[in-house]
Design an enzyme around this catalytic site. Structure first.
Site, PDB file in Angstrom:
ATOM      1  CB  CYS A 133      64.607  76.634  48.074  1.00  0.00           C
ATOM      2  SG  CYS A 133      65.401  75.949  46.598  1.00  0.00           S
ATOM      3  CB  ALA A 134      60.352  74.854  46.252  1.00  0.00           C
TER       4      ALA A 134
END
Length: 251
Positions: free
Chosen positions: A26-27
């Site tokens: 993810c980020a």
């Protein structure tokens, strides 16, 4: 240490290629599905360069690198011939792990955890209103409960009561989202459960209103403060919507 070396170090610490089912990111985090959690050398992973922390959550081993760094590590891992997946795919695989009870608890948490900030915030407002309206606190400013303007009470009730009044709508929205339905449809269904057209459940309970009689003998009231009926409504709505959608695609 290069990103290729970090990727190799992680792979070794995770128990080798045979123990890694899939990898996504993810980020800020690398999300890893493993076959056997006991084969993970957690201390070694946390001591790896650029790793800021690691933990298990929702069936995934999540390794925190931070924005930007995680992308480079993921690219290096892709060069190691590992199975990579999207975030949604790895989450779906994680949901299938564990016992039926564990999966049920995970599902309930997915539905109710996103609602906690709203409930906590309104709960804090409620506590603050209770504090400032205490006679002892008002006396410090030379006031009494009778001197509080009615509009002040009304405005603060909007801040403190709205989330709890429409809690069934929030639960139905979240349940519909978790089970793959359209969240807006779940929200509308939840609002129907607390529609002003239905007798207020609290008013009926205190004898201040009478329930509607469906078919002349089934009492019907609003679902103010109810959680389980809203959860079931969101679940059934999402399943029905998905079934209809699949049927339309097969036509």
């Amino acid at each position: 240490m290069s990103y290729a070396m970090i990727a190799e170090e992680l792979l070794s610490s995770l128990g080798g290629k045979e123990n890694v089912v899939s990898v996504a990111h993810c980020a800020t985090r690398l999300r890893v599905m493993v076959a056997n959690e006991e084969k993970i050398d957690k201390e070694r992973i946390e001591d790896t360069e650029k790793v800021k922390g690691a933990f298990f959550n929702s069936g995934q081993y999540q390794i925190i690198f931070g924005t930007g760094t995680v992308n480079r590590v993921f690219e290096a891992i892709q060069g190691l011939d590992l199975e990579t997946s999207s975030k949604s795919e790895i989450k779906e695989a994680a949901n299938k792990q564990g016992t039926a009870f564990q999966r049920a608890i995970r599902t309930f948490s997915d539905v109710f955890v996103p609602l906690i900030p709203a409930l906590v915030a309104t709960g804090l407002f409620m506590g603050l209103r209770g504090l400032v309206t205490r006679p002892e606190v008002l006396a410090i400013f030379g006031l009494t409960p009778e001197s509080i303007p009615a509009n002040f009470i009304l405005y603060t009730q909007i801040l403190t009561d709205t989330a709890f009044i429409f809690l069934p709508a929030m639960v139905a929205w979240s349940a519909s989202r978790v089970f793959g339905g359209t969240p807006l449809i779940g929200l509308v269904l939840g609002l129907m459960l607390v529609s002003p057209a239905l007798p207020n459940a609290w008013a009926v309970g205190f004898g201040e209103a009478d329930p509607l009689l469906f078919f002349g003998f089934i009492p019907v009231v609003g679902y103010q403060g109810s959680v389980i009926p809203a959860f079931i409504a969101g679940f059934l709505t999402a399943k029905l919507e998905r079934r209809i959608r699949e049927s339309c695609l097969n036509l």
